[in-house]
Design an enzyme around this catalytic site. Structure first.
Site, PDB file in Angstrom:
ATOM      1  N   LYS A 114       0.819  -1.218   0.000  1.00 44.53           N
ATOM      2  CA  LYS A 114       0.000   0.000   0.000  1.00 44.53           C
ATOM      3  C   LYS A 114       0.845   1.257   0.000  1.00 44.53           C
ATOM      4  O   LYS A 114       0.391   2.307  -0.439  1.00 44.53           O
ATOM      5  CB  LYS A 114      -0.938   0.012   1.214  1.00 44.53           C
ATOM      6  CG  LYS A 114      -2.069  -0.983   1.116  1.00 44.53           C
ATOM      7  CD  LYS A 114      -3.173  -0.643   2.093  1.00 44.53           C
ATOM      8  CE  LYS A 114      -4.362  -1.573   1.890  1.00 44.53           C
ATOM      9  NZ  LYS A 114      -5.450  -1.300   2.830  1.00 44.53           N
ATOM     10  N   LYS A 197      -8.335  -8.266 -10.150  1.00 43.41           N
ATOM     11  CA  LYS A 197      -9.467  -8.313  -9.236  1.00 43.41           C
ATOM     12  C   LYS A 197     -10.280  -7.026  -9.381  1.00 43.41           C
ATOM     13  O   LYS A 197      -9.712  -5.942  -9.473  1.00 43.41           O
ATOM     14  CB  LYS A 197      -8.906  -8.410  -7.810  1.00 43.41           C
ATOM     15  CG  LYS A 197      -9.847  -8.929  -6.780  1.00 43.41           C
ATOM     16  CD  LYS A 197      -9.245  -8.765  -5.381  1.00 43.41           C
ATOM     17  CE  LYS A 197      -9.302  -7.315  -4.934  1.00 43.41           C
ATOM     18  NZ  LYS A 197      -9.512  -7.121  -3.487  1.00 43.41           N
ATOM     19  N   LYS A 200     -11.895  -0.954  -6.161  1.00 41.78           N
ATOM     20  CA  LYS A 200     -12.140   0.487  -6.273  1.00 41.78           C
ATOM     21  C   LYS A 200     -10.899   1.214  -6.775  1.00 41.78           C
ATOM     22  O   LYS A 200     -10.991   2.337  -7.248  1.00 41.78           O
ATOM     23  CB  LYS A 200     -12.627   1.077  -4.959  1.00 41.78           C
ATOM     24  CG  LYS A 200     -11.655   0.942  -3.805  1.00 41.78           C
ATOM     25  CD  LYS A 200     -12.219   1.577  -2.552  1.00 41.78           C
ATOM     26  CE  LYS A 200     -11.346   1.278  -1.337  1.00 41.78           C
ATOM     27  NZ  LYS A 200     -11.663   0.026  -0.669  1.00 41.78           N
TER      28      LYS A 200
HETATM   29  P1  ADP Z   1     -11.375  -2.955  -2.958  1.00 40.54           P
HETATM   30  O1  ADP Z   1     -10.550  -4.145  -3.372  1.00 40.54           O
HETATM   31  O2  ADP Z   1     -12.342  -2.518  -3.982  1.00 40.54           O
HETATM   32  O3  ADP Z   1     -10.497  -1.854  -2.417  1.00 40.54           O
HETATM   33  P2  ADP Z   1     -11.812  -3.609  -0.207  1.00 40.54           P
HETATM   34  O4  ADP Z   1     -10.376  -3.936  -0.128  1.00 40.54           O
HETATM   35  O5  ADP Z   1     -12.328  -2.427   0.533  1.00 40.54           O
HETATM   36  O6  ADP Z   1     -12.249  -3.483  -1.749  1.00 40.54           O
HETATM   37  O7  ADP Z   1     -12.601  -4.916   0.193  1.00 40.54           O
HETATM   38  C1  ADP Z   1     -13.727  -4.989   1.030  1.00 40.54           C
HETATM   39  C2  ADP Z   1     -14.166  -6.428   1.082  1.00 40.54           C
HETATM   40  O8  ADP Z   1     -14.587  -6.877  -0.199  1.00 40.54           O
HETATM   41  C3  ADP Z   1     -13.036  -7.389   1.498  1.00 40.54           C
HETATM   42  O9  ADP Z   1     -13.572  -8.349   2.378  1.00 40.54           O
HETATM   43  C4  ADP Z   1     -12.596  -8.011   0.212  1.00 40.54           C
HETATM   44  O10 ADP Z   1     -12.093  -9.309   0.398  1.00 40.54           O
HETATM   45  C5  ADP Z   1     -13.869  -8.019  -0.620  1.00 40.54           C
HETATM   46  N1  ADP Z   1     -13.558  -7.858  -2.053  1.00 40.54           N
HETATM   47  C6  ADP Z   1     -13.037  -6.745  -2.621  1.00 40.54           C
HETATM   48  N2  ADP Z   1     -12.892  -6.895  -3.940  1.00 40.54           N
HETATM   49  C7  ADP Z   1     -13.317  -8.158  -4.233  1.00 40.54           C
HETATM   50  C8  ADP Z   1     -13.414  -8.915  -5.449  1.00 40.54           C
HETATM   51  N3  ADP Z   1     -13.041  -8.401  -6.616  1.00 40.54           N
HETATM   52  N4  ADP Z   1     -13.908 -10.168  -5.395  1.00 40.54           N
HETATM   53  C9  ADP Z   1     -14.284 -10.684  -4.197  1.00 40.54           C
HETATM   54  N5  ADP Z   1     -14.223 -10.037  -3.033  1.00 40.54           N
HETATM   55  C10 ADP Z   1     -13.747  -8.776  -3.025  1.00 40.54           C
HETATM   56 NA    NA Z   2      -8.475  -3.694  -1.623  1.00 37.91          NA
END
Ligand code: ADP
Ligand code: NA
Length: 328
Positions: A114, A197, A200
């Site tokens: 990060k 993946k 956001k």
């Molecule tokens: P992002 O990856 O969009 O920044 P976060 O890290 O805030 O999302 O993730 C919040 C939750 O959503 C976590 O528990 C994460 O494992 C799940 N998550 C995020 N992106 C995915 C994805 N593409 N597929 C499955 N689960 C996801």
């Molecule tokens: Na993330």
């Protein structure tokens, strides 16, 4: 004997959750209300580890809570609260920081990832220590289980080590939480870069729950596929089509092989239209419920105030016990 207790949190760092958040995590949160005693938090303290606009953060925190309720969290069956409304998290976090080795904290690989963009020197100390705040989040509730994806495994290991260390030094105090690895949680990929993946941090290829549905339909229709015609699940060679199949399978709760049969001999256009319809059918009522919560701020405040009260009842006891044992 009580139901196993879980704690989980999500950051209010986007204008909307995306379908990956829902299928990969939040749908399980909703389901676990039946089997666990659940504490769910919008973790705004974690959000400020990187710079946030205050008004935007405050708004996103409310929108995050409204979405969680709209998706099926039931304040009668879970405790939903905003992290900063429960001071015990930061109180415990300091004690846990004093129990963590600098080298131990430095081994957290997520900080390395990060902080790569701005460089570690420009990152906040909060971003560096956030796994310790996360440990405090979990330990404050004596959680038995923490639903985690692979990326959080190392942080949960730190939480377990800190709990064991505290217990060894000061006597039995904390439940040592187990990872609750979600079976067959969907992994959703980016619509335009289907090997990445959905995230956001790649905003062009997400399906956002609160985006105008027309825009989402457009995104689905222009999702990257391949030059073949066959609708077949093959993550390696057909990541785009496989992702569309995976999404439809999760939204309709129909296994992928059944979808492969259903779409045998049909074109990508059909698959995309059906996925678009399934997504719209899912998103529209969610959006309507979110709007209800946002147009009735007093009702949302009431839910969050009650949630914070219930959370404080548990977390304050832990913090008081910990302070006592440490000699504070
Ligand atoms: P992002 O990856 O969009 O920044 P976060 O890290 O805030 O999302 O993730 C919040 C939750 O959503 C976590 O528990 C994460 O494992 C799940 N998550 C995020 N992106 C995915 C994805 N593409 N597929 C499955 N689960 C996801
Ligand atoms: Na993330």
């Amino acid at each position: 004997d009580r139901k196993p207790r879980v704690l989980s949190g999500i950051q209010p760092t986007a204008d909307s959750f995306h379908i990956g958040n829902y299928l990969g995590a939040l749908r399980q949160w909703v389901r676990m209300q039946d089997t666990h005693e659940c504490f769910y938090s919008v973790v705004d303290l974690h959000a400020i580890t990187v710079e946030q606009d205050p008004a935007v953060l405050r708004h996103r925190t409310r929108v995050a809570a409204a979405q969680l309720l709209a998706l099926g969290l039931d304040p009668e069956r879970c405790t939903l609260f905003v992290q900063s409304q429960v001071p015990a998290h930061t109180q415990l976090s300091w004690v846990m920081e004093c129990l963590t080795g600098f080298g131990e904290a430095s081994r957290m690989t997520q900080f390395k990832d990060k902080s790569q963009r701005g460089g570690a020197d420009r990152s906040s100390v909060g971003l560096f220590t956030y796994p310790i705040l996360q440990a405090a989040d979990i330990l404050a509730y004596q959680a038995d289980a923490v639903p985690v994806g692979e990326d959080q495994r190392q942080h949960l290991e730190l939480t377990r080590n800190l709990a064991q260390r505290f217990n060894a030094r000061y006597g039995p105090t904390f439940v040592v939480p187990e990872p609750y690895i979600l079976k067959s949680t969907a992994k959703i990929y980016d619509l335009t870069e289907p090997r990445a993946k959905m995230s956001k941090s790649l905003p062009g290829g997400t399906l956002d729950l609160l985006a105008p549905v027309k825009a989402s339909v457009k995104r689905i229709k222009s999702a990257v596929t391949d030059t073949e015609r066959e609708i077949r699940y093959d993550e390696e060679n057909k990541p785009g089509v496989s992702n569309l199949l995976g999404l439809l399978s999760e939204l309709r709760e129909v296994p992928i092989p059944a979808l492969e049969q259903e779409y045998a001999g049909r074109g990508y256009g059909d698959l995309k239209s059906d996925l678009a319809a399934a997504f719209v059918a899912f998103a529209e009522p969610v959006q309507a419920r979110v709007q209800e919560y946002l147009t009735d701020p007093a009702a949302l405040d009431k839910v969050l105030d009650l949630g914070a009260q219930r959370a404080r009842q548990v977390a304050d006891v832990t913090a008081a016990t910990v302070y006592e044992k440490v000699g504070l």
